[in-house]
Design a protein around this motif. Structure first.
Motif, PDB file in Angstrom:
ATOM      1  N   SER A  77      -0.020  11.040 -11.145  1.00 33.24           N
ATOM      2  CA  SER A  77       0.059   9.568 -12.162  1.00 33.24           C
ATOM      3  C   SER A  77       1.402   8.688 -11.959  1.00 33.24           C
ATOM      4  O   SER A  77       1.831   7.851 -12.521  1.00 33.24           O
ATOM      5  CB  SER A  77       1.424  10.912 -12.923  1.00 33.24           C
ATOM      6  OG  SER A  77       3.026  11.112 -12.409  1.00 33.24           O
ATOM      7  N   TYR A  78       2.012   8.116 -10.412  1.00 32.33           N
ATOM      8  CA  TYR A  78       2.739   7.440 -10.133  1.00 32.33           C
ATOM      9  C   TYR A  78       2.428   7.482  -8.437  1.00 32.33           C
ATOM     10  O   TYR A  78       1.937   8.000  -7.995  1.00 32.33           O
ATOM     11  CB  TYR A  78       3.462   8.168 -10.235  1.00 32.33           C
ATOM     12  CG  TYR A  78       4.955   7.209  -9.820  1.00 32.33           C
ATOM     13  CD1 TYR A  78       4.824   5.792 -10.242  1.00 32.33           C
ATOM     14  CD2 TYR A  78       5.819   7.791  -8.357  1.00 32.33           C
ATOM     15  CE1 TYR A  78       6.015   5.522 -10.165  1.00 32.33           C
ATOM     16  CE2 TYR A  78       6.570   6.778  -7.976  1.00 32.33           C
ATOM     17  CZ  TYR A  78       7.481   5.769  -9.096  1.00 32.33           C
ATOM     18  OH  TYR A  78       8.208   4.525  -8.666  1.00 32.33           O
ATOM     19  N   VAL A  79       2.350   6.033  -8.591  1.00 33.00           N
ATOM     20  CA  VAL A  79       1.646   5.801  -7.053  1.00 33.00           C
ATOM     21  C   VAL A  79       3.353   4.968  -6.659  1.00 33.00           C
ATOM     22  O   VAL A  79       2.625   3.770  -5.560  1.00 33.00           O
ATOM     23  CB  VAL A  79       0.365   4.353  -6.768  1.00 33.00           C
ATOM     24  CG1 VAL A  79      -1.173   5.750  -6.814  1.00 33.00           C
ATOM     25  CG2 VAL A  79       0.217   3.688  -8.113  1.00 33.00           C
ATOM     26  N   GLY A  80       3.888   4.312  -7.087  1.00 35.00           N
ATOM     27  CA  GLY A  80       4.504   3.347  -6.881  1.00 35.00           C
ATOM     28  C   GLY A  80       5.805   3.811  -5.697  1.00 35.00           C
ATOM     29  O   GLY A  80       6.421   2.160  -5.121  1.00 35.00           O
ATOM     30  N   GLU A  81       5.723   4.548  -4.882  1.00 31.49           N
ATOM     31  CA  GLU A  81       6.684   4.765  -3.597  1.00 31.49           C
ATOM     32  C   GLU A  81       5.656   4.398  -2.636  1.00 31.49           C
ATOM     33  O   GLU A  81       6.262   4.944  -1.350  1.00 31.49           O
ATOM     34  CB  GLU A  81       7.416   5.511  -3.599  1.00 31.49           C
ATOM     35  CG  GLU A  81       8.643   5.965  -4.649  1.00 31.49           C
ATOM     36  CD  GLU A  81       9.055   4.605  -4.696  1.00 31.49           C
ATOM     37  OE1 GLU A  81       9.946   3.965  -3.465  1.00 31.49           O
ATOM     38  OE2 GLU A  81       9.818   4.322  -6.106  1.00 31.49           O
ATOM     39  N   ASN A  82       4.436   4.065  -2.464  1.00 30.78           N
ATOM     40  CA  ASN A  82       3.687   4.367  -1.216  1.00 30.78           C
ATOM     41  C   ASN A  82       2.940   3.150  -1.345  1.00 30.78           C
ATOM     42  O   ASN A  82       1.763   3.250  -2.420  1.00 30.78           O
ATOM     43  CB  ASN A  82       3.017   5.700  -1.460  1.00 30.78           C
ATOM     44  CG  ASN A  82       1.926   6.427  -0.611  1.00 30.78           C
ATOM     45  OD1 ASN A  82       1.508   5.332   0.677  1.00 30.78           O
ATOM     46  ND2 ASN A  82       1.579   7.372   0.199  1.00 30.78           N
TER      47      ASN A  82
END
Length: 239
Positions: A77-82
């Protein structure tokens, strides 16, 4: 049945293979099975489809498996920190099934509860609903989502007894119970293992029926994803 294994490598022996669907607990870097991820990387298995809210950060957690190109597809659901996750996806090197966070949690919970599919309003009229069945209930449109049943789930808990009954610690519970319930085989990494019967039954967060293998990692790194420090007048003066 002995569920306790001497180390993470032996706990994964014979159950992981190329092309599998895996679930990995955690939220960001909170409650991730660090030792099990390292052991999975060491096996060299590839073409994995991994269910996880996100994929760690660059070079840590599931980010390690992205660096070694062992993951073919993420269900997240989230990819923002990678940054590497983002780069591989935008370059067409990594398949990605973007799933709303609540829907992802329910897909795992449904898999563990034996529910093959469910209807939700989340995603109706968006890309999330493309190619999926929709149905109207009481004048509202819902999209059908299929449950997720991973072949292997890797989970982090705080404590386990030798029967696999689990206690989680605060927010580190996150996706871990749902991932544990859904897996055909569930391997749990814990910081402490106690004798069966130690826990009061009311304390148990997840019963041992969902747990197949347990490994001790008494000193996990527990890396902080984003360290934020409040500046004081003294620190500003010294800058």
């Amino acid at each position: 049945m002995n569920k306790v294994y001497p180390d993470a490598a032996s706990a994964l022996a014979g159950i992981v293979k190329d092309g599998q669907l895996l679930a990995v607990g955690g939220f960001g870097l909170c409650g991730i099975p660090e030792a099990l991820i390292d052991a999975l990387q060491a096996t060299g298995v590839k073409d994995l489809t991994v269910i996880s809210n996100n994929a760690g950060v660059d070079g840590f957690g599931l980010g390690k498996l992205l660096n070694t190109r062992q993951i073919k597809k993420m269900i997240s659901s989230y990819v923002g920190e990678n940054k590497e996750f983002e780069r591989q996806y935008l370059a067409g090197e990594l398949e990605l099934d973007f799933t709303p966070q609540g829907t992802l949690a329910e897909k795992l919970r449904a898999g563990g509860a034996g529910i093959p599919a469910f209807f939700t309003k989340t995603g109706v009229g968006t890309l999330v609903a493309e190619g999926k069945e929709t149905r109207e209930f009481d004048g509202e449109v819902y999209v059908m989502e299929r449950a997720l049943i991973p072949e292997v789930s890797l989970v982090k808990a705080y404590k386990a007894d030798k029967s696999g009954n689990l206690l989680f610690r605060r927010t580190a519970r996150n996706f871990n119970p749902a991932a544990a319930m859904a897996g055909k085989i569930t391997v749990v990494e814990v910081e402490e293992i106690v004798e069966t019967g130690t826990f009061d039954p009311d304390e148990v967060h997840l019963p041992g029926i969902y747990v197949h293998r347990i490994v001790l990692n008494a000193t996990p790194e527990k890396r902080i994803e984003k360290r934020t420090i409040t500046e004081t007048a003294a620190s500003k003066a010294g800058a």
